[in-house]
Design an enzyme around this catalytic site. Sequence first.
Site, PDB file in Angstrom:
ATOM      1  N   LYS A  13      23.010  28.334 -25.295  1.00 20.71           N
ATOM      2  CA  LYS A  13      22.000  27.617 -24.145  1.00 20.71           C
ATOM      3  C   LYS A  13      22.574  26.897 -23.126  1.00 20.71           C
ATOM      4  CE  LYS A  13      19.491  26.126 -27.533  1.00 20.71           C
ATOM      5  NZ  LYS A  13      20.269  26.336 -28.772  1.00 20.71           N
ATOM      6  N   ARG A  86      10.412  23.888 -28.705  1.00 16.52           N
ATOM      7  CA  ARG A  86      11.131  24.060 -30.162  1.00 16.52           C
ATOM      8  C   ARG A  86      10.259  23.866 -31.075  1.00 16.52           C
ATOM      9  NH1 ARG A  86      17.340  22.359 -30.808  1.00 16.52           N
ATOM     10  NH2 ARG A  86      17.262  22.144 -28.718  1.00 16.52           N
ATOM     11  N   ARG A 122      33.603  24.180 -31.392  1.00 18.20           N
ATOM     12  CA  ARG A 122      33.031  23.874 -30.249  1.00 18.20           C
ATOM     13  C   ARG A 122      33.603  22.380 -29.962  1.00 18.20           C
ATOM     14  NH1 ARG A 122      26.850  23.326 -28.858  1.00 18.20           N
ATOM     15  NH2 ARG A 122      26.670  22.470 -30.860  1.00 18.20           N
ATOM     16  N   ARG A 155      30.941  17.463 -32.104  1.00 20.75           N
ATOM     17  CA  ARG A 155      29.793  16.973 -32.272  1.00 20.75           C
ATOM     18  C   ARG A 155      29.684  16.700 -33.924  1.00 20.75           C
ATOM     19  NH1 ARG A 155      25.472  20.195 -28.778  1.00 20.75           N
ATOM     20  NH2 ARG A 155      24.092  19.788 -30.809  1.00 20.75           N
ATOM     21  N   ARG A 166      20.276  22.960 -39.464  1.00 18.07           N
ATOM     22  CA  ARG A 166      19.716  23.082 -38.270  1.00 18.07           C
ATOM     23  C   ARG A 166      19.482  24.779 -37.780  1.00 18.07           C
ATOM     24  NH1 ARG A 166      24.619  21.630 -34.523  1.00 18.07           N
ATOM     25  NH2 ARG A 166      23.523  22.304 -32.811  1.00 18.07           N
TER      26      ARG A 166
HETATM   27  P1  AP5 Z   1      26.698  26.211 -26.575  1.00 19.60           P
HETATM   28  O1  AP5 Z   1      26.449  26.567 -25.138  1.00 19.60           O
HETATM   29  O2  AP5 Z   1      27.104  24.993 -26.811  1.00 19.60           O
HETATM   30  O3  AP5 Z   1      25.255  26.450 -27.359  1.00 19.60           O
HETATM   31  P2  AP5 Z   1      24.077  25.681 -27.365  1.00 19.60           P
HETATM   32  O4  AP5 Z   1      22.992  27.277 -27.766  1.00 19.60           O
HETATM   33  O5  AP5 Z   1      23.663  25.014 -26.609  1.00 19.60           O
HETATM   34  O6  AP5 Z   1      23.920  24.939 -28.902  1.00 19.60           O
HETATM   35  P3  AP5 Z   1      23.509  23.536 -29.410  1.00 19.60           P
HETATM   36  O7  AP5 Z   1      24.144  23.218 -30.815  1.00 19.60           O
HETATM   37  O8  AP5 Z   1      23.832  22.528 -28.416  1.00 19.60           O
HETATM   38  O9  AP5 Z   1      21.935  24.107 -29.684  1.00 19.60           O
HETATM   39  P4  AP5 Z   1      20.783  23.247 -30.294  1.00 19.60           P
HETATM   40  O10 AP5 Z   1      19.615  23.708 -30.008  1.00 19.60           O
HETATM   41  O11 AP5 Z   1      21.339  23.302 -31.776  1.00 19.60           O
HETATM   42  O12 AP5 Z   1      21.279  21.633 -29.853  1.00 19.60           O
HETATM   43  P5  AP5 Z   1      20.729  20.680 -28.809  1.00 19.60           P
HETATM   44  O13 AP5 Z   1      21.934  20.080 -28.132  1.00 19.60           O
HETATM   45  O14 AP5 Z   1      19.840  21.345 -27.927  1.00 19.60           O
HETATM   46  O15 AP5 Z   1      27.734  27.277 -27.080  1.00 19.60           O
HETATM   47  C1  AP5 Z   1      28.216  27.055 -28.384  1.00 19.60           C
HETATM   48  C2  AP5 Z   1      29.705  27.319 -28.445  1.00 19.60           C
HETATM   49  O16 AP5 Z   1      30.109  28.603 -28.055  1.00 19.60           O
HETATM   50  C3  AP5 Z   1      30.646  26.517 -27.133  1.00 19.60           C
HETATM   51  O17 AP5 Z   1      31.620  26.315 -27.993  1.00 19.60           O
HETATM   52  C4  AP5 Z   1      30.618  27.611 -26.253  1.00 19.60           C
HETATM   53  O18 AP5 Z   1      31.793  27.236 -25.353  1.00 19.60           O
HETATM   54  C5  AP5 Z   1      30.684  28.818 -26.852  1.00 19.60           C
HETATM   55  N1  AP5 Z   1      30.052  30.100 -26.379  1.00 19.60           N
HETATM   56  C6  AP5 Z   1      28.659  29.939 -25.986  1.00 19.60           C
HETATM   57  N2  AP5 Z   1      28.483  31.350 -25.413  1.00 19.60           N
HETATM   58  C7  AP5 Z   1      29.500  31.974 -25.587  1.00 19.60           C
HETATM   59  C8  AP5 Z   1      30.131  33.282 -25.236  1.00 19.60           C
HETATM   60  N3  AP5 Z   1      29.072  34.170 -24.502  1.00 19.60           N
HETATM   61  N4  AP5 Z   1      31.189  33.631 -25.522  1.00 19.60           N
HETATM   62  C9  AP5 Z   1      32.066  32.817 -25.924  1.00 19.60           C
HETATM   63  N5  AP5 Z   1      31.971  31.604 -26.226  1.00 19.60           N
HETATM   64  C10 AP5 Z   1      30.560  31.195 -26.246  1.00 19.60           C
HETATM   65  O19 AP5 Z   1      19.956  19.656 -29.644  1.00 19.60           O
HETATM   66  C11 AP5 Z   1      20.566  18.581 -30.421  1.00 19.60           C
HETATM   67  C12 AP5 Z   1      19.584  17.964 -31.385  1.00 19.60           C
HETATM   68  O20 AP5 Z   1      18.684  17.279 -30.406  1.00 19.60           O
HETATM   69  C13 AP5 Z   1      18.754  18.683 -32.114  1.00 19.60           C
HETATM   70  O21 AP5 Z   1      19.206  19.145 -33.642  1.00 19.60           O
HETATM   71  C14 AP5 Z   1      17.434  17.840 -32.465  1.00 19.60           C
HETATM   72  O22 AP5 Z   1      17.755  16.745 -33.420  1.00 19.60           O
HETATM   73  C15 AP5 Z   1      17.509  17.291 -30.856  1.00 19.60           C
HETATM   74  N6  AP5 Z   1      16.377  18.121 -30.213  1.00 19.60           N
HETATM   75  C16 AP5 Z   1      16.925  18.713 -29.069  1.00 19.60           C
HETATM   76  N7  AP5 Z   1      15.870  19.288 -28.493  1.00 19.60           N
HETATM   77  C17 AP5 Z   1      14.771  19.031 -29.442  1.00 19.60           C
HETATM   78  C18 AP5 Z   1      13.345  19.378 -29.070  1.00 19.60           C
HETATM   79  N8  AP5 Z   1      12.872  20.067 -28.115  1.00 19.60           N
HETATM   80  N9  AP5 Z   1      12.491  18.962 -29.990  1.00 19.60           N
HETATM   81  C19 AP5 Z   1      13.051  18.376 -31.272  1.00 19.60           C
HETATM   82  N10 AP5 Z   1      14.372  17.824 -31.276  1.00 19.60           N
HETATM   83  C20 AP5 Z   1      15.176  18.084 -30.350  1.00 19.60           C
END
Ligand code: AP5
Length: 214
Positions: A13, A86, A122, A155, A166
């Site tokens: 994402k 979410r 990552r 992270r 997660r």
């Molecule tokens: P990346 O782009 O980093 O993936 P992502 O989907 O953004 O993963 P996240 O772990 O950030 O998502 P998440 O939803 O768990 O965490 P968030 O930060 O939102 O890509 C992953 C890896 O793959 C990278 O190394 C990238 O380079 C590689 N990659 C990607 N696509 C690729 C491709 N096509 N080909 C090759 N390589 C690729 O949230 C963190 C925390 O915040 C949550 O756990 C929660 O505690 C809180 N939080 C956030 N939002 C909410 C909400 N709405 N409600 C409640 N709590 C929330």
Amino acid sequence: MVIVLFGAPGVGKGTIGNLLSKDLKIPLVSTGDILRRNVKEATELGSKAKSFMEKGALVPDEIIIKMMTKEISRLKGGFILDGFPRTFNQVRKLEEAMSDNSYYIVNLKAEDDFLIKRLSDRRICKNCGAIYHLVNIPPKKEGICDRCGGRLYQREDDREDVVKERLALFHTKARPITDYYEKRRILRNVGASLPLQEIVDLIKEKIKDDSHQE
Ligand code: AP5
């Protein structure tokens, strides 16, 4: 045009959101980035969110909804959301905030085992938040951000045990949300293991073609 990037941890994402944001010239709003910035700066929001994030739990709805209502109200024109909504309460709030605006939910899909492996490699820039992958998108110089020279780190919540938490949590919440958006005919499914540019092109194609329903 508003695009919501939806999907499990590690589907891409943040990475795809950044590429789409540059391509379409619209801002990206990432809940995870906002929360991590607040934790780093030890703000009141950050101190409330920290313990939930560390164990891979969701930050309570009331905190997220307040934060995102404020963010969205500042935006004019199109934007991209990463990480919101979410929960079903968050879906309702987004519907209210969107009122007449058209928007699409891009549902990025991949298997859990693939995502666990992907997240173990990552790395994130401590300074600017740029996202790297040790194999797929490595930095030019090991451990250093190409963009700003900041130090790269892993992270806390990318430890395998936390990633599993997660993912499990994501699966308990996701189905009612995707079912709802499918009925609304604004859900677009896209495979998350394709090459990045292919994913970006597919998303652009699917949101352009209104008649394409899944
Ligand atoms: P990346 O782009 O980093 O993936 P992502 O989907 O953004 O993963 P996240 O772990 O950030 O998502 P998440 O939803 O768990 O965490 P968030 O930060 O939102 O890509 C992953 C890896 O793959 C990278 O190394 C990238 O380079 C590689 N990659 C990607 N696509 C690729 C491709 N096509 N080909 C090759 N390589 C690729 O949230 C963190 C925390 O915040 C949550 O756990 C929660 O505690 C809180 N939080 C956030 N939002 C909410 C909400 N709405 N409600 C409640 N709590 C929330």
